[in-house]
Motif scaffolding. Sequence first.
Motif, PDB file in Angstrom:
ATOM      1  N   ASP A 153       0.835  -1.205   0.000  1.00  0.00           N
ATOM      2  CA  ASP A 153       0.000   0.000   0.000  1.00  0.00           C
ATOM      3  C   ASP A 153       0.871   1.257   0.000  1.00  0.00           C
ATOM      4  O   ASP A 153       0.473   2.299  -0.516  1.00  0.00           O
ATOM      5  CB  ASP A 153      -0.904   0.026   1.238  1.00  0.00           C
ATOM      6  N   CYS A 154       2.053   1.150   0.631  1.00  0.00           N
ATOM      7  CA  CYS A 154       3.002   2.264   0.711  1.00  0.00           C
ATOM      8  C   CYS A 154       4.398   1.704   0.474  1.00  0.00           C
ATOM      9  O   CYS A 154       4.800   0.751   1.138  1.00  0.00           O
ATOM     10  CB  CYS A 154       2.933   2.944   2.079  1.00  0.00           C
ATOM     11  N   LEU A 155       5.113   2.289  -0.459  1.00  0.00           N
ATOM     12  CA  LEU A 155       6.475   1.849  -0.766  1.00  0.00           C
ATOM     13  C   LEU A 155       7.464   2.631   0.087  1.00  0.00           C
ATOM     14  O   LEU A 155       7.477   3.861   0.061  1.00  0.00           O
ATOM     15  CB  LEU A 155       6.801   2.080  -2.245  1.00  0.00           C
ATOM     16  N   TYR A 156       8.295   1.910   0.825  1.00  0.00           N
ATOM     17  CA  TYR A 156       9.390   2.527   1.574  1.00  0.00           C
ATOM     18  C   TYR A 156      10.674   2.313   0.798  1.00  0.00           C
ATOM     19  O   TYR A 156      11.015   1.166   0.456  1.00  0.00           O
ATOM     20  CB  TYR A 156       9.492   1.920   2.973  1.00  0.00           C
ATOM     21  N   VAL A 157      11.396   3.387   0.512  1.00  0.00           N
ATOM     22  CA  VAL A 157      12.611   3.327  -0.297  1.00  0.00           C
ATOM     23  C   VAL A 157      13.806   3.649   0.583  1.00  0.00           C
ATOM     24  O   VAL A 157      13.989   4.798   1.005  1.00  0.00           O
ATOM     25  CB  VAL A 157      12.544   4.300  -1.491  1.00  0.00           C
ATOM     26  N   ALA A 158      14.607   2.636   0.890  1.00  0.00           N
ATOM     27  CA  ALA A 158      15.860   2.811   1.624  1.00  0.00           C
ATOM     28  C   ALA A 158      16.966   2.337   0.697  1.00  0.00           C
ATOM     29  O   ALA A 158      17.298   1.156   0.659  1.00  0.00           O
ATOM     30  CB  ALA A 158      15.850   2.015   2.917  1.00  0.00           C
ATOM     31  N   ALA A 159      17.501   3.245  -0.096  1.00  0.00           N
ATOM     32  CA  ALA A 159      18.461   2.911  -1.150  1.00  0.00           C
ATOM     33  C   ALA A 159      19.380   4.104  -1.331  1.00  0.00           C
ATOM     34  O   ALA A 159      19.111   5.188  -0.810  1.00  0.00           O
ATOM     35  CB  ALA A 159      17.704   2.618  -2.451  1.00  0.00           C
ATOM     36  N   PRO A 160      20.466   3.949  -2.073  1.00  0.00           N
ATOM     37  CA  PRO A 160      21.271   5.127  -2.394  1.00  0.00           C
ATOM     38  C   PRO A 160      20.426   6.198  -3.088  1.00  0.00           C
ATOM     39  O   PRO A 160      19.434   5.881  -3.765  1.00  0.00           O
ATOM     40  CB  PRO A 160      22.354   4.562  -3.329  1.00  0.00           C
ATOM     41  N   PRO A 161      20.768   7.475  -2.924  1.00  0.00           N
ATOM     42  CA  PRO A 161      19.899   8.566  -3.382  1.00  0.00           C
ATOM     43  C   PRO A 161      19.503   8.518  -4.844  1.00  0.00           C
ATOM     44  O   PRO A 161      18.388   8.930  -5.193  1.00  0.00           O
ATOM     45  CB  PRO A 161      20.724   9.818  -3.059  1.00  0.00           C
ATOM     46  N   ALA A 162      20.361   8.031  -5.729  1.00  0.00           N
ATOM     47  CA  ALA A 162      20.025   8.034  -7.150  1.00  0.00           C
ATOM     48  C   ALA A 162      18.799   7.192  -7.457  1.00  0.00           C
ATOM     49  O   ALA A 162      18.133   7.407  -8.479  1.00  0.00           O
ATOM     50  CB  ALA A 162      21.218   7.550  -7.974  1.00  0.00           C
TER      51      ALA A 162
END
Length: 310
Positions: A54-63
């Motif tokens: 339902d909600c995407l959490y993005v924990a990745a390098p900024p690009a």
Amino acid sequence: MGERLLRAALEAPGAAVRPAGAWDPSPEAAARLAAVAPGLPLLPDAAAVIEACDCLYVAAPPAAHLPLAAQALAAGRAVFLEKPLSHDLEASRRFVAEAEAAGARAAVNFPMASSPAVAQLLAWRKDGALGDPESLEVEVAFSAWPRSWQRDASGWLSRRAEGGFTREVVSHFLFLTRRLLGPLVLEEARATFPGGDLAESAIEARLSAGGVPVRLRGAVGGTERDDTNAWTLRGRAGALRLRDWSIAERSEGGGWSTAPDALPNERQRPLVLRGQLEKVAALTRGLPQDLATLREALEVQEVVEAILAA
């Protein structure tokens, strides 16, 4: 940071969110996620995670932040991004303008939005412990960069293109400054780089926030601790300080008095992340919450990138 938020979602009693699946292109990182959450579906790609959530959490390098966020928003999902918003300022400006125009459900993970220590500073200020604010000093220092718990990500965190402590750490205190005092205006800055493509080793800057003068300093070296920091706001009636992420203090009797319920950061962090997750649930449902907005994150990024370009 993704592992920390996953642990918070799994360990909090009556957690506000339920992890639906995860993907990481690194086999080593995927193995760590599997160890943290043995029952969590490890999906084949980002598209599968977007489909499942339902909600995407993005924990990745900024690009990777904005491309993944754009895919999720196009699929009708809410989005919760790690900071910085991006390393590409023009891309961030376009993304924020389009997301705002579309009324997107999106926010950025600046945990001070849920910090009990920050709430204590606000309560003291409301009670008159500060008076009219007159100046702010922000200081950060690190024994090495990246910090010990981040060294698995040193391939990008130590590099000038996407990493560095100004994006990763100073941005938190710029967010706090923007939210408590007002719009940020960078007046003067200097960044020092050790050479090659390595990230900055020191910064100095002079800003204003809502008209209040701000002095900012940061450096790698000068401390034996992973990191140490202080955000010190002085006013006509006294001074308030946030020290080492989680310790709220006020000037009293010629020294500093610590809040009686202050906790070291390792003990306060789970409470903060739990608060963030409760607000993520509200964001996803379209309910009011006070997570860092895309606009706030963009304003912080503009100052950060201007400091690094100085």
